[in-house]
Design an enzyme around this catalytic site. Structure first.
Site, PDB file in Angstrom:
ATOM      1  N   GLU A 127      21.864  12.294 -32.546  1.00  0.00           N
ATOM      2  CA  GLU A 127      21.604  11.089 -31.439  1.00  0.00           C
ATOM      3  C   GLU A 127      23.153  10.463 -31.304  1.00  0.00           C
ATOM      4  O   GLU A 127      23.320   9.813 -30.251  1.00  0.00           O
ATOM      5  CB  GLU A 127      20.804  10.182 -31.889  1.00  0.00           C
ATOM      6  CG  GLU A 127      19.272  10.716 -32.037  1.00  0.00           C
ATOM      7  CD  GLU A 127      18.338   9.732 -32.265  1.00  0.00           C
ATOM      8  OE1 GLU A 127      17.562   9.307 -31.457  1.00  0.00           O
ATOM      9  OE2 GLU A 127      18.243   8.987 -33.608  1.00  0.00           O
ATOM     10  N   TYR A 131      16.943  -8.077  -7.927  1.00  0.00           N
ATOM     11  CA  TYR A 131      16.498  -7.044  -8.793  1.00  0.00           C
ATOM     12  C   TYR A 131      17.381  -5.729  -8.446  1.00  0.00           C
ATOM     13  O   TYR A 131      17.521  -5.047  -9.636  1.00  0.00           O
ATOM     14  CB  TYR A 131      14.946  -6.782  -8.728  1.00  0.00           C
ATOM     15  CG  TYR A 131      14.469  -6.566  -7.263  1.00  0.00           C
ATOM     16  CD1 TYR A 131      14.596  -5.550  -6.624  1.00  0.00           C
ATOM     17  CD2 TYR A 131      13.673  -7.287  -6.691  1.00  0.00           C
ATOM     18  CE1 TYR A 131      14.214  -4.924  -5.315  1.00  0.00           C
ATOM     19  CE2 TYR A 131      12.989  -7.289  -5.638  1.00  0.00           C
ATOM     20  CZ  TYR A 131      13.370  -6.120  -4.802  1.00  0.00           C
ATOM     21  OH  TYR A 131      12.780  -5.824  -3.442  1.00  0.00           O
ATOM     22  N   GLU A 177      16.188  -1.968 -31.632  1.00  0.00           N
ATOM     23  CA  GLU A 177      16.169  -3.644 -31.756  1.00  0.00           C
ATOM     24  C   GLU A 177      17.429  -4.227 -31.338  1.00  0.00           C
ATOM     25  O   GLU A 177      17.427  -5.151 -30.626  1.00  0.00           O
ATOM     26  CB  GLU A 177      15.838  -3.943 -33.220  1.00  0.00           C
ATOM     27  CG  GLU A 177      14.612  -3.679 -33.457  1.00  0.00           C
ATOM     28  CD  GLU A 177      13.904  -1.986 -33.813  1.00  0.00           C
ATOM     29  OE1 GLU A 177      14.792  -1.374 -33.472  1.00  0.00           O
ATOM     30  OE2 GLU A 177      12.974  -2.003 -34.685  1.00  0.00           O
ATOM     31  N   LYS A 202      11.174   5.047 -25.400  1.00  0.00           N
ATOM     32  CA  LYS A 202      12.309   6.155 -25.826  1.00  0.00           C
ATOM     33  C   LYS A 202      11.441   7.390 -25.581  1.00  0.00           C
ATOM     34  O   LYS A 202      10.976   8.073 -26.718  1.00  0.00           O
ATOM     35  CB  LYS A 202      13.069   5.772 -27.025  1.00  0.00           C
ATOM     36  CG  LYS A 202      14.196   6.624 -27.500  1.00  0.00           C
ATOM     37  CD  LYS A 202      14.562   6.195 -28.765  1.00  0.00           C
ATOM     38  CE  LYS A 202      15.887   7.133 -28.995  1.00  0.00           C
ATOM     39  NZ  LYS A 202      16.614   6.618 -30.585  1.00  0.00           N
TER      40      LYS A 202
HETATM   41  N1  LIG Z   1      11.919   0.200 -35.206  1.00  0.00           N
HETATM   42  C1  LIG Z   1      12.532   1.482 -35.200  1.00  0.00           C
HETATM   43  N2  LIG Z   1      12.440   2.686 -35.825  1.00  0.00           N
HETATM   44  C2  LIG Z   1      13.250   3.767 -35.340  1.00  0.00           C
HETATM   45  C3  LIG Z   1      14.455   3.583 -34.568  1.00  0.00           C
HETATM   46  C4  LIG Z   1      14.688   2.421 -33.848  1.00  0.00           C
HETATM   47  O1  LIG Z   1      15.491   2.325 -33.072  1.00  0.00           O
HETATM   48  N3  LIG Z   1      13.961   1.429 -34.285  1.00  0.00           N
HETATM   49  N4  LIG Z   1      15.268   4.844 -34.156  1.00  0.00           N
HETATM   50  C5  LIG Z   1      14.795   5.921 -34.860  1.00  0.00           C
HETATM   51  C6  LIG Z   1      15.630   6.999 -34.676  1.00  0.00           C
HETATM   52  O2  LIG Z   1      16.706   6.937 -33.866  1.00  0.00           O
HETATM   53  C7  LIG Z   1      14.623   7.659 -33.538  1.00  0.00           C
HETATM   54  O3  LIG Z   1      14.442   7.344 -32.363  1.00  0.00           O
HETATM   55  C8  LIG Z   1      14.840   9.379 -33.574  1.00  0.00           C
HETATM   56  O4  LIG Z   1      13.885  10.228 -33.170  1.00  0.00           O
HETATM   57  C9  LIG Z   1      13.898   6.021 -36.002  1.00  0.00           C
HETATM   58  N5  LIG Z   1      13.181   4.994 -36.124  1.00  0.00           N
END
Ligand SMILES: Nc1nc2c(c(=O)[nH]1)N=C([C@H](O)[C@@H](O)CO)CN2
Length: 117
Positions: free
Chosen positions: A22, A54, A74, A99
């Site tokens: 990523e 907007y 977050e 996502k």
């Molecule tokens: N609460 C979260 N959990 C996860 C995140 C995140 O940003 N916040 N990110 C990941 C990995 O980047 C995921 O998106 C890859 O598949 C995992 N858990």
């Protein structure tokens, strides 16, 4: 109820994620934004300068997202709410981040936050 301006499923590109793969390429996030904004003056004057634009806000969010590199959604969410507050004067930002490519076997994962300033 407070007036709200909203933007649904705004597509942005950003470098986001905790895993090595990523860190190599930007991913698409879809944002739902709801912004508290008193629309009365715009409604009384029919003048964009008194509205929350907007279109301008969407362009700014897209440009900002291209420049960012975070691991967690977050952090992205928190920073984006602070940007919208500081640059657009919004006192309450409700943000849902989707996502789509993150987890196999589901349509999307993400988070939903609200920040009051
Ligand atoms: N609460 C979260 N959990 C996860 C995140 C995140 O940003 N916040 N990110 C990941 C990995 O980047 C995921 O998106 C890859 O598949 C995992 N858990």
């Amino acid at each position: 109820m407070q007036d709200q301006v909203y933007i649904e499923a705004l597509s942005v590109e950003t470098l986001i994620g905790v895993y090595d793969f990523e860190r190599e390429a930007k991913q698409t996030l879809l944002l739902d934004l709801t912004l508290e904004f008193d629309c009365r003056r715009a409604g009384e004057t029919d003048d964009l300068q008194f509205a929350l634009d907007y279109d301008a806000l969407s362009k700014r969010v897209r440009a900002w997202s291209l420049e960012q590199t975070f691991e967690l959604l977050e952090t992205y969410a928190q920073q984006l709410c602070e940007l919208i507050h500081s640059e657009f004067g919004i006192g309450c930002v409700n943000l849902k981040i989707n996502k789509p490519a993150a987890v196999a076997g589901c349509a999307a994962v993400g988070l939903h936050i609200e920040r009051r300033f």
